[in-house]
Motif scaffolding. Structure first.
Motif, PDB file in Angstrom:
ATOM      1  N   THR A   1       0.842  -1.183   0.000  1.00 55.51           N
ATOM      2  CA  THR A   1       0.000   0.000   0.000  1.00 55.51           C
ATOM      3  C   THR A   1       0.881   1.238   0.000  1.00 55.51           C
ATOM      4  OG1 THR A   1      -1.647  -1.204   1.270  1.00 55.51           O
ATOM      5  CG2 THR A   1      -1.845   1.184   1.227  1.00 55.51           C
ATOM      6  N   THR A   2       0.495   2.227  -0.802  1.00 50.29           N
ATOM      7  CA  THR A   2       1.220   3.495  -0.867  1.00 50.29           C
ATOM      8  C   THR A   2       0.274   4.627  -0.510  1.00 50.29           C
ATOM      9  OG1 THR A   2       2.669   2.644  -2.597  1.00 50.29           O
ATOM     10  CG2 THR A   2       2.555   5.017  -2.357  1.00 50.29           C
ATOM     11  N   TYR A   3       0.781   5.576   0.273  1.00 52.59           N
ATOM     12  CA  TYR A   3       0.014   6.745   0.678  1.00 52.59           C
ATOM     13  C   TYR A   3       0.762   7.988   0.233  1.00 52.59           C
ATOM     14  CZ  TYR A   3      -1.982   3.188   3.706  1.00 52.59           C
ATOM     15  OH  TYR A   3      -2.563   2.042   4.171  1.00 52.59           O
ATOM     16  N   VAL A   4       0.028   9.078  -0.010  1.00 51.62           N
ATOM     17  CA  VAL A   4       0.636  10.339  -0.420  1.00 51.62           C
ATOM     18  C   VAL A   4       0.141  11.434   0.517  1.00 51.62           C
ATOM     19  CG1 VAL A   4       0.884  12.021  -2.283  1.00 51.62           C
ATOM     20  CG2 VAL A   4       0.704   9.582  -2.826  1.00 51.62           C
ATOM     21  N   VAL A   5       1.080  12.258   1.008  1.00 52.14           N
ATOM     22  CA  VAL A   5       0.707  13.398   1.846  1.00 52.14           C
ATOM     23  C   VAL A   5      -0.063  14.378   0.958  1.00 52.14           C
ATOM     24  CG1 VAL A   5       1.532  15.256   3.323  1.00 52.14           C
ATOM     25  CG2 VAL A   5       2.776  13.072   3.264  1.00 52.14           C
ATOM     26  N   PRO A   6      -1.306  14.727   1.330  1.00 56.11           N
ATOM     27  CA  PRO A   6      -2.129  15.600   0.490  1.00 56.11           C
ATOM     28  C   PRO A   6      -1.568  17.021   0.373  1.00 56.11           C
ATOM     29  CG  PRO A   6      -3.463  14.508   2.173  1.00 56.11           C
ATOM     30  CD  PRO A   6      -2.031  14.257   2.513  1.00 56.11           C
ATOM     31  N   LYS A  12       3.235  14.146  10.402  1.00 60.84           N
ATOM     32  CA  LYS A  12       4.205  13.815  11.441  1.00 60.84           C
ATOM     33  C   LYS A  12       4.013  12.334  11.768  1.00 60.84           C
ATOM     34  CE  LYS A  12       5.643  15.005  16.139  1.00 60.84           C
ATOM     35  NZ  LYS A  12       5.292  15.797  17.339  1.00 60.84           N
ATOM     36  N   VAL A  13       4.967  11.513  11.345  1.00 59.41           N
ATOM     37  CA  VAL A  13       4.917  10.073  11.643  1.00 59.41           C
ATOM     38  C   VAL A  13       5.486   9.906  13.046  1.00 59.41           C
ATOM     39  CG1 VAL A  13       5.656   7.774  10.964  1.00 59.41           C
ATOM     40  CG2 VAL A  13       5.236   9.518   9.207  1.00 59.41           C
ATOM     41  N   MET A  60       9.066  11.759  12.414  1.00 64.16           N
ATOM     42  CA  MET A  60       9.545  12.115  11.087  1.00 64.16           C
ATOM     43  C   MET A  60       8.497  13.012  10.435  1.00 64.16           C
ATOM     44  SD  MET A  60      10.312   9.504   7.947  1.00 64.16           S
ATOM     45  CE  MET A  60      11.567   8.658   8.882  1.00 64.16           C
ATOM     46  N   TRP A  61       8.925  14.173   9.961  1.00 62.75           N
ATOM     47  CA  TRP A  61       8.015  15.113   9.308  1.00 62.75           C
ATOM     48  C   TRP A  61       8.085  14.922   7.802  1.00 62.75           C
ATOM     49  CZ3 TRP A  61       4.634  18.296  11.793  1.00 62.75           C
ATOM     50  CH2 TRP A  61       4.800  18.418  13.180  1.00 62.75           C
ATOM     51  N   LEU A  62       6.920  14.842   7.160  1.00 59.47           N
ATOM     52  CA  LEU A  62       6.844  14.615   5.717  1.00 59.47           C
ATOM     53  C   LEU A  62       6.018  15.718   5.061  1.00 59.47           C
ATOM     54  CD1 LEU A  62       6.062  10.792   5.811  1.00 59.47           C
ATOM     55  CD2 LEU A  62       8.297  11.891   5.624  1.00 59.47           C
ATOM     56  N   PRO A  63       6.592  16.424   4.086  1.00 65.12           N
ATOM     57  CA  PRO A  63       5.858  17.504   3.412  1.00 65.12           C
ATOM     58  C   PRO A  63       4.860  16.976   2.385  1.00 65.12           C
ATOM     59  CG  PRO A  63       8.040  17.288   2.454  1.00 65.12           C
ATOM     60  CD  PRO A  63       7.970  16.306   3.606  1.00 65.12           C
ATOM     61  N   GLU A  64       4.009  17.862   1.891  1.00 68.32           N
ATOM     62  CA  GLU A  64       3.009  17.479   0.892  1.00 68.32           C
ATOM     63  C   GLU A  64       3.669  16.842  -0.321  1.00 68.32           C
ATOM     64  OE1 GLU A  64       1.977  21.178  -1.906  1.00 68.32           O
ATOM     65  OE2 GLU A  64       1.453  21.550   0.184  1.00 68.32           O
ATOM     66  N   PHE A  77       0.648  -1.149  12.436  1.00 68.86           N
ATOM     67  CA  PHE A  77       0.101   0.198  12.575  1.00 68.86           C
ATOM     68  C   PHE A  77       1.163   1.232  12.241  1.00 68.86           C
ATOM     69  CE2 PHE A  77      -2.340  -2.283  15.714  1.00 68.86           C
ATOM     70  CZ  PHE A  77      -3.615  -2.051  15.239  1.00 68.86           C
ATOM     71  N   LEU A  78       0.722   2.311  11.647  1.00 72.07           N
ATOM     72  CA  LEU A  78       1.560   3.469  11.370  1.00 72.07           C
ATOM     73  C   LEU A  78       0.798   4.670  11.904  1.00 72.07           C
ATOM     74  CD1 LEU A  78       4.114   4.461   9.881  1.00 72.07           C
ATOM     75  CD2 LEU A  78       2.710   4.657   7.827  1.00 72.07           C
ATOM     76  N   SER A  79       1.357   5.342  12.909  1.00 71.27           N
ATOM     77  CA  SER A  79       0.676   6.466  13.536  1.00 71.27           C
ATOM     78  C   SER A  79       1.120   7.770  12.875  1.00 71.27           C
ATOM     79  CB  SER A  79       0.983   6.493  15.028  1.00 71.27           C
ATOM     80  OG  SER A  79       0.356   7.594  15.631  1.00 71.27           O
ATOM     81  N   ILE A  80       0.149   8.489  12.286  1.00 70.15           N
ATOM     82  CA  ILE A  80       0.440   9.718  11.557  1.00 70.15           C
ATOM     83  C   ILE A  80      -0.497  10.812  12.050  1.00 70.15           C
ATOM     84  CG2 ILE A  80       0.389  10.851   9.299  1.00 70.15           C
ATOM     85  CD1 ILE A  80       0.962   8.108   8.066  1.00 70.15           C
ATOM     86  N   LEU A  81       0.071  11.979  12.344  1.00 65.93           N
ATOM     87  CA  LEU A  81      -0.716  13.175  12.643  1.00 65.93           C
ATOM     88  C   LEU A  81      -0.635  14.076  11.425  1.00 65.93           C
ATOM     89  CD1 LEU A  81       0.612  13.874  16.241  1.00 65.93           C
ATOM     90  CD2 LEU A  81      -1.524  12.776  15.603  1.00 65.93           C
ATOM     91  N   GLU A  82      -1.774  14.627  11.004  1.00 69.33           N
ATOM     92  CA  GLU A  82      -1.815  15.470   9.810  1.00 69.33           C
ATOM     93  C   GLU A  82      -2.106  16.904  10.229  1.00 69.33           C
ATOM     94  OE1 GLU A  82      -3.565  14.305   5.778  1.00 69.33           O
ATOM     95  OE2 GLU A  82      -5.182  15.481   6.705  1.00 69.33           O
ATOM     96  N   PHE A  83      -1.311  17.833   9.675  1.00 69.45           N
ATOM     97  CA  PHE A  83      -1.445  19.253   9.988  1.00 69.45           C
ATOM     98  C   PHE A  83      -1.637  20.044   8.710  1.00 69.45           C
ATOM     99  CE2 PHE A  83       1.188  17.388  13.290  1.00 69.45           C
ATOM    100  CZ  PHE A  83       0.638  17.895  14.454  1.00 69.45           C
ATOM    101  N   ASN A  84      -2.376  21.165   8.808  1.00 67.42           N
ATOM    102  CA  ASN A  84      -2.494  22.108   7.691  1.00 67.42           C
ATOM    103  C   ASN A  84      -1.226  22.929   7.609  1.00 67.42           C
ATOM    104  OD1 ASN A  84      -5.164  21.335   7.108  1.00 67.42           O
ATOM    105  ND2 ASN A  84      -5.940  22.713   8.679  1.00 67.42           N
ATOM    106  N   THR A  85      -0.795  23.267   6.389  1.00 64.75           N
ATOM    107  CA  THR A  85       0.399  24.087   6.227  1.00 64.75           C
ATOM    108  C   THR A  85       0.073  25.562   6.091  1.00 64.75           C
ATOM    109  OG1 THR A  85       0.410  23.667   3.851  1.00 64.75           O
ATOM    110  CG2 THR A  85       1.758  22.227   5.220  1.00 64.75           C
TER     111      THR A  85
END
Length: 86
Positions: A1-6, A12-13, A60-64, A77-85
């Protein structure tokens, strides 16, 4: 499975949970933009319950636009927090 940061977001992983039977040895890692990121190695001696929490490279921080791919089915499990830029 592949995911993309919107678009307009940053991820933030915070944790990766690996879950295999105690008798199974396995690398724990993800592909980030097609580059393998190694978190650790699970063996029967690392955990009494068969779950190894890899956190040596986290958070680990991942940009859009960043792609995140699983290397195998051993990541439970992969724990990810999503923030608005903006």
């Amino acid at each position: 499975t592949t995911y993309v940061v919107p678009e307009g977001k940053v991820w933030k992983v915070t944790s990766v949970q690996h879950a295999l039977p105690l008798s199974v040895n396995s690398n724990i890692g993800l592909y980030i933009n097609d580059v393998y990121i190694y978190f650790g190695y699970s063996t029967s001696g690392n955990s009494s319950n068969g779950i190894y929490y890899a956190n040596s490279s986290l958070p680990m921080w991942l940009p859009e636009g960043t792609t995140v791919g699983q290397t195998n089915s051993s990541i439970k499990f992969l724990s990810i927090l999503e923030f608005n830029t903006q």
